[in-house]
Design an enzyme around this catalytic site. Structure first.
Site, PDB file in Angstrom:
ATOM      1  N   PHE A 122       0.863  -1.194   0.000  1.00 12.11           N
ATOM      2  CA  PHE A 122       0.000   0.000   0.000  1.00 12.11           C
ATOM      3  C   PHE A 122       0.893   1.235   0.000  1.00 12.11           C
ATOM      4  O   PHE A 122       1.729   1.400   0.887  1.00 12.11           O
ATOM      5  CB  PHE A 122      -0.926   0.026   1.221  1.00 12.11           C
ATOM      6  CG  PHE A 122      -1.891   1.183   1.162  1.00 12.11           C
ATOM      7  CD1 PHE A 122      -3.051   1.094   0.407  1.00 12.11           C
ATOM      8  CD2 PHE A 122      -1.619   2.378   1.818  1.00 12.11           C
ATOM      9  CE1 PHE A 122      -3.931   2.171   0.305  1.00 12.11           C
ATOM     10  CE2 PHE A 122      -2.494   3.464   1.731  1.00 12.11           C
ATOM     11  CZ  PHE A 122      -3.659   3.351   0.971  1.00 12.11           C
ATOM     12  N   ASP A 161       9.385   2.629   1.513  1.00 13.16           N
ATOM     13  CA  ASP A 161       8.239   3.419   1.966  1.00 13.16           C
ATOM     14  C   ASP A 161       8.138   3.276   3.482  1.00 13.16           C
ATOM     15  O   ASP A 161       7.692   2.258   4.000  1.00 13.16           O
ATOM     16  CB  ASP A 161       6.965   2.908   1.277  1.00 13.16           C
ATOM     17  CG  ASP A 161       5.704   3.647   1.726  1.00 13.16           C
ATOM     18  OD1 ASP A 161       5.746   4.328   2.760  1.00 13.16           O
ATOM     19  OD2 ASP A 161       4.674   3.507   1.041  1.00 13.16           O
ATOM     20  N   LYS A 203       3.002  10.304   8.137  1.00 11.86           N
ATOM     21  CA  LYS A 203       2.267   9.939   9.357  1.00 11.86           C
ATOM     22  C   LYS A 203       2.809  10.548  10.651  1.00 11.86           C
ATOM     23  O   LYS A 203       2.402  11.623  11.052  1.00 11.86           O
ATOM     24  CB  LYS A 203       2.215   8.414   9.457  1.00 11.86           C
ATOM     25  CG  LYS A 203       1.204   7.825   8.459  1.00 11.86           C
ATOM     26  CD  LYS A 203       0.939   6.383   8.771  1.00 11.86           C
ATOM     27  CE  LYS A 203      -0.028   5.712   7.823  1.00 11.86           C
ATOM     28  NZ  LYS A 203      -1.428   5.975   8.129  1.00 11.86           N
TER      29      LYS A 203
HETATM   30  C1  LIG Z   1       3.075   2.473   3.782  1.00  8.98           C
HETATM   31  C2  LIG Z   1       2.163   3.600   3.432  1.00  8.98           C
HETATM   32  N1  LIG Z   1       2.465   4.392   2.404  1.00  8.98           N
HETATM   33  C3  LIG Z   1       1.687   5.439   2.062  1.00  8.98           C
HETATM   34  C4  LIG Z   1       0.535   5.707   2.742  1.00  8.98           C
HETATM   35  C5  LIG Z   1      -0.325   6.881   2.344  1.00  8.98           C
HETATM   36  O1  LIG Z   1      -0.204   7.894   3.277  1.00  8.98           O
HETATM   37  P1  LIG Z   1      -1.275   9.097   3.328  1.00  8.98           P
HETATM   38  O2  LIG Z   1      -2.565   8.511   3.760  1.00  8.98           O
HETATM   39  O3  LIG Z   1      -0.692  10.069   4.308  1.00  8.98           O
HETATM   40  O4  LIG Z   1      -1.336   9.670   1.960  1.00  8.98           O
HETATM   41  C6  LIG Z   1       0.167   4.911   3.832  1.00  8.98           C
HETATM   42  C7  LIG Z   1      -1.076   5.180   4.575  1.00  8.98           C
HETATM   43  O5  LIG Z   1      -1.597   4.363   5.268  1.00  8.98           O
HETATM   44  C8  LIG Z   1       1.010   3.833   4.187  1.00  8.98           C
HETATM   45  O6  LIG Z   1       0.718   3.038   5.227  1.00  8.98           O
END
Ligand SMILES: Cc1ncc(COP(=O)(O)O)c(C=O)c1O
Length: 401
Positions: A141, A226, A255
Site C-alpha cells: 500500500f 516506503d 504519518k
Molecule cells: C506504507 C504507506 N504508504 C503510504 C501511505 C499513504 O499515506 P497518506 O494517507 O498520508 O497519503 C500509507 C497510509 O496508510 C502507508 O501506510
C-alpha cells in the site's frame, strides 16, 4: 446533551461528507490527553491506534502544542520562494539521523511517495538512461493518488480509477526470485514497505531485504523504502531500515513525523537527489513553518525522552503478553510486527466485531480485512497502560462483558 452532538454529527456526515469512510465508529473526537482520546459524549478511550500511526507523542503533548502555538504566533506559512528556518532545521535533523543527504517536504504519505517515484524516474532520465519501470510488491500500500494507486499492489485500489499510470510491476513479497524474474533493463527502482501495514502487518524477512539491496546495487536499480507507516520510531528504531542492516537510496516518511500536523518527506542521497533540478518539483504547503516546527518538536522529544527504548521494550512486552492471550483464548492465530506496529490475527473472521467490542470497553484499534486487529499506539504508551489493553482484549475474546 453530548449524545446529541454525536447524533447530529453522524447525521450531517451522512448528508454532507463523501461516503469514502462508510459507517464510522460512533465517536466524535473532542479532545485528548496523552494516550487517551475523549468523545463529545465525555467517554474516555485508550487510543491504541494513534490516528493510524500518527499521534507519535499522544494527544496534547505539551512540547508539541507549545511548538505549534509558538510557531503559529510567528508565521504559519510562507511560500518556498523564501528560506524557512524550521524547514531547514528539520531537514538537517533528518539527514543527521539517516543514510540521506537531502530532504524534500510534502504534505502526506501519498505525496511523499509521489515525490519518491518522480525522483527515481528523474534520476535515470537525467543520467541519460531513462528506466521508468518500478517493481513493487503484491499486497503493498503506497497511497491513494493516481501514481501511488498505480504503485500499490492491490487491484481493488486501481481498477475503478483506470487507466492507471503505466510502468509498475507487482511481485510476491518476501520472494527475491520474483524480483529477479521481473527486473529488466527498464527497471529503475524497487519500492517496498518493510512491514506491509495496510494489508495486515506483514514484516519483510531480514534475508529478503538484504538480498534486494544486493540485487539493486549489482543491477543499478534504486531501492525506495516506503517508511510512511514504519518511520519515526514506530518500530523501535528511528527508521525501520536500520533493523535490516541496509541503506536505501530513497525513503518516504509522513504519518508520525509531525505528530498529527500534516507532513510528508522524501529523503535521498546526494547522488539520487540530482533527479530533481530547480523547477522540477515543488509544493505550496510542503515543508511550511508550522508543520516543520511540529516535526522538530516530535523528533527532539523522541530523542530526549528515549522513546525508541520504550517502543522496543514495551512493544516486545505487548507481543509476549498477546502470545499468552493467544494460548489462553485460542482465538488468536498469529501475533506479528515490530515495536508499536502490531498485527493480531484472529482465528475467525471477526476483526470488525472485536474492534467494536473493544470500543465499547474504551479502547481504539483498527481492523484490517476480515481477521486482523492492528495497533499502532503513541510511542509514549507505558507497560501499565498496555496491560489494560491486553486484559480488555482477553476479556473480549473470552466473551466477558
Ligand atoms: C506504507 C504507506 N504508504 C503510504 C501511505 C499513504 O499515506 P497518506 O494517507 O498520508 O497519503 C500509507 C497510509 O496508510 C502507508 O501506510
Amino acid at each position: 446533551m453530548a449524545d446529541a452532538t454525536l447524533k447530529k454529527i453522524i447525521k450531517y456526515d451522512e448528508e454532507y461528507y463523501m461516503a469514502c469512510f462508510g459507517k464510522r465508529v460512533p465517536l466524535v473526537a473532542d479532545h485528548g490527553k496523552g494516550v487517551y482520546l475523549y468523545g463529545t459524549d465525555g467517554k474516555k478511550y485508550m487510543d491504541m491506534i494513534g490516528g493510524i500511526a500518527v499521534n507519535t507523542l499522544g494527544h496534547a503533548h505539551s512540547k508539541l502544542t507549545k511548538a505549534v502555538a509558538d510557531q503559529a504566533k510567528k508565521v504559519i506559512h510562507c511560500c518556498n520562494y523564501y528560506y524557512n528556518e524550521p524547514q531547514t532545521l528539520l531537514a538537517k535533523k533528518l539527514v543527521e539521523l539517516s543514510f540521506a543527504d537531502k530532504v524534500f517536504f510534502a504534505n502526506s504519505g501519498a505525496e511523499a511517495n509521489e515525490g519518491a517515484i518522480k525522483l527515481a524516474r528523474g534520476y535515470w532520465y537525467k543520467k541519460g538512461t531513462p528506466k521508468p519501470k518500478i517493481i513493487t510488491a503484491t499486497m503493498s500500500f503506497h497511497g491513494r493518488t493516481m501514481a501511488t494507486i498505480a504503485a500499490t499492489g492491490q487491484e481493488k485500489f486501481r481498477t475503478p480509477f483506470g487507466p492507471n499510470l503505466p510502468g509498475f510491476e507487482y511481485v510476491a513479497y518476501n520472494d527475491i526470485e520474483a524480483i529477479k524474474n521481473a527486473a529488466d533493463k527498464e527497471t529503475g527502482a524497487i519500492m517496498l514497505e518493510l512491514i506491509q501495514g495496510e494489508s495486515g502487518v506483514h514484516p519483510a524477512d531480514y534475508d529478503y531485504v538484504q538480498a534486494v539491496r544486493k540485487f539493486c546495487t549489482k543491477n543499478k536499480i534504486l531501492l525506495i523504502i516506503d517508511e510512511v507507516q514504519t518511520g519515526v520510531g514506530r518500530t523501535g528504531t528511528f527508521f525501520a531500515y536500520e533493523q535490516y542492516g541496509i541503506k536505501p537510496d530513497i525513503i518516504s516518511l509522513a504519518k508520525g513525523l509531525a505528530g498529527g500536523v500534516p507532513v510528508g518527506a522524501v529523503l535521498a542521497t546526494n547522488e539520487v537527489a540530482t533527479g530533481f533540478a530547480p523547477g522540477d518539483h515543488g509544493s505550496t504547503f510542503g515543508g511550511n513553518p508550522l508543520a516543520c516546527a511540529a516535526g522538530l518538536a516530535v523528533v527532539n522529544e523522541i530523542e530526549s525522552a528515549e522513546l525508541l527504548k520504550n517502543v522496543t521494550e514495551t512493544g516486545a512486552w505487548i507481543q509476549e503478553k498477546l502470545q499468552k492471550v493467544a494460548k489462553k483464548t485460542k482465538k488468536i492465530s498469529d501475533v506479528r510486527g515490530k515495536g508499536f506496529l502490531i498485527g493480531i490475527e484472529l482465528t475467525s473472521d471477526s476483526a470488525a466485531d472485536i474492534k467494536m467490542k473493544l470500543f465499547e470497553k474504551g479502547f481504539l484499534v483498527s481492523s484490517i480485512g476480515a481477521n486482523v486487529i492492528r495497533i499502532a499506539p503513541p510511542l509514549i504508551l507505558t507497560k501499565t497502560q498496555a496491560s489494560k489493553f491486553v486484559t480488555a482484549l482477553q476479556d473480549v475474546l473470552l466473551g466477558k462483558e
